[in-house]
Design a protein around this motif. Structure first.
Motif, short mmCIF file in Angstrom:
data_model
loop_
_atom_site.label_atom_id
_atom_site.label_comp_id
_atom_site.label_asym_id
_atom_site.label_seq_id
_atom_site.Cartn_x
_atom_site.Cartn_y
_atom_site.Cartn_z
N VAL A 115 34.06 51.84 44.55
CA VAL A 115 33.61 50.77 43.67
C VAL A 115 34.08 51.08 42.24
N THR A 116 34.44 50.04 41.52
CA THR A 116 34.72 50.11 40.09
C THR A 116 33.97 48.96 39.45
N TYR A 117 33.23 49.26 38.36
CA TYR A 117 32.48 48.18 37.71
C TYR A 117 32.30 48.45 36.23
N ILE A 118 31.92 47.38 35.52
CA ILE A 118 31.66 47.44 34.08
C ILE A 118 30.17 47.24 33.87
N ASP A 119 29.59 48.07 32.99
CA ASP A 119 28.14 48.02 32.76
C ASP A 119 27.85 48.22 31.27
N ASN A 120 26.67 47.84 30.86
CA ASN A 120 26.11 48.09 29.53
C ASN A 120 26.74 47.27 28.43
N ASN A 162 39.85 43.35 33.49
CA ASN A 162 40.75 43.70 34.57
C ASN A 162 40.37 45.09 35.06
N LEU A 163 40.05 45.20 36.33
CA LEU A 163 39.62 46.48 36.89
C LEU A 163 39.95 46.56 38.38
N GLY A 164 39.77 47.73 38.93
CA GLY A 164 40.00 47.96 40.36
C GLY A 164 40.47 49.37 40.60
N THR A 176 37.35 40.76 36.79
CA THR A 176 36.03 40.64 37.40
C THR A 176 35.08 41.66 36.78
N GLN A 177 33.78 41.60 37.12
CA GLN A 177 32.81 42.59 36.64
C GLN A 177 32.72 43.80 37.54
N GLN A 178 32.96 43.60 38.84
CA GLN A 178 32.89 44.73 39.77
C GLN A 178 33.68 44.41 41.03
N ARG A 179 34.09 45.47 41.70
CA ARG A 179 34.80 45.32 42.97
C ARG A 179 34.51 46.55 43.82
N ALA A 180 34.23 46.32 45.10
CA ALA A 180 33.97 47.41 46.05
C ALA A 180 34.75 47.15 47.33
N ASP A 181 35.03 48.19 48.07
CA ASP A 181 35.73 48.06 49.34
C ASP A 181 35.33 49.22 50.24
N THR A 182 35.56 49.05 51.55
CA THR A 182 35.21 50.06 52.55
C THR A 182 36.33 50.17 53.57
N ILE A 183 36.62 51.39 53.98
CA ILE A 183 37.53 51.67 55.09
C ILE A 183 36.70 52.29 56.20
N TYR A 184 36.82 51.74 57.43
CA TYR A 184 36.11 52.30 58.58
C TYR A 184 37.08 53.14 59.39
N LEU A 185 36.67 54.35 59.75
CA LEU A 185 37.51 55.27 60.50
C LEU A 185 36.79 55.70 61.77
N THR A 186 37.52 55.85 62.84
CA THR A 186 36.96 56.35 64.10
C THR A 186 36.96 57.87 64.07
N VAL A 187 35.84 58.48 64.41
CA VAL A 187 35.71 59.93 64.40
C VAL A 187 36.72 60.54 65.37
N HIS A 233 40.91 54.88 40.08
CA HIS A 233 40.28 53.72 39.47
C HIS A 233 41.02 53.33 38.20
N ILE A 234 40.95 52.04 37.86
CA ILE A 234 41.55 51.54 36.62
C ILE A 234 40.66 50.47 36.01
N ALA A 235 40.57 50.49 34.69
CA ALA A 235 39.92 49.42 33.92
C ALA A 235 40.80 49.19 32.70
N THR A 236 40.97 47.93 32.34
CA THR A 236 41.86 47.60 31.22
C THR A 236 41.12 46.76 30.19
N ALA A 237 41.18 47.22 28.94
CA ALA A 237 40.67 46.47 27.80
C ALA A 237 41.54 46.86 26.61
N GLY A 238 42.71 46.25 26.52
CA GLY A 238 43.67 46.64 25.50
C GLY A 238 44.54 47.80 25.96
N ALA A 239 43.93 48.82 26.51
CA ALA A 239 44.62 49.98 27.07
C ALA A 239 44.14 50.17 28.51
#
Length: 150
Positions: free
Chosen positions: A65-70, A76-78, A105-116, A131-137
């Protein structure tokens, strides 16, 4: 006369250390977070998170997950890359790529399922990504969450 120089440690510095220095093993099914960009747009911060979970006996999951808070705002994130890796002892038994994601976006999450996979030693699950977040840089945070998979 000697001049004494005193260093001041701010609360922000202490919190940044606390959030970025986490144990290698947290707890299976628990999120671990890193604060990786402070005040990137006003007072908003970028936060990265990873979790290794065991939703069923024959599979496990790598989460990101990558998100912006506070406060939460859209930026731009992910992540540049994301993968779930299983190891038996020190040997890699599988590595599944989850791809990249980058959007406004404000947040993005993803999941990978693997077989044991069969393992006669300690089995580890790893959730890795950059992870990446962009705000000017661009702000990056690359790390791996590792947990023992039963």
């Amino acid at each position: 006369m000697k001049k004494v120089i005193r260093r001041r440690v701010s609360l922000l510095t202490i919190l940044l250390i606390v959030f970025t220095v986490t144990p290698v093993f947290a707890a299976l099914g628990s999120w671990t977070y890193h604060l990786f960009a402070v005040n990137i747009s006003g007072t908003s911060n970028a936060i990265s998170g990873k979790m290794v979970s065991d939703p069923a006996g024959s599979s496990w999951a790598a989460n990101i997950v990558t998100y912006i808070d506070n406060p939460p705002i859209s930026l731009n994130l992910g992540w540049n890359w994301f993968s779930g890796t299983e190891k038996c002892g020190y040997a890699t038994t599988q590595n599944i790529q989850g791809g990249s994601y980058y959007a406004y976006t404000q947040q993005r999450a993803d999941t990978i399922y693997l077989t044991v996979q069969p393992c006669g030693s300690t089995r580890y699950g790893l959730s890795s990504g950059k992870h990446i977040a962009t705000a000017g840089a661009n702000y990056y945070d690359t790390w791996t969450q590792t947990e023992v998979i039963p």
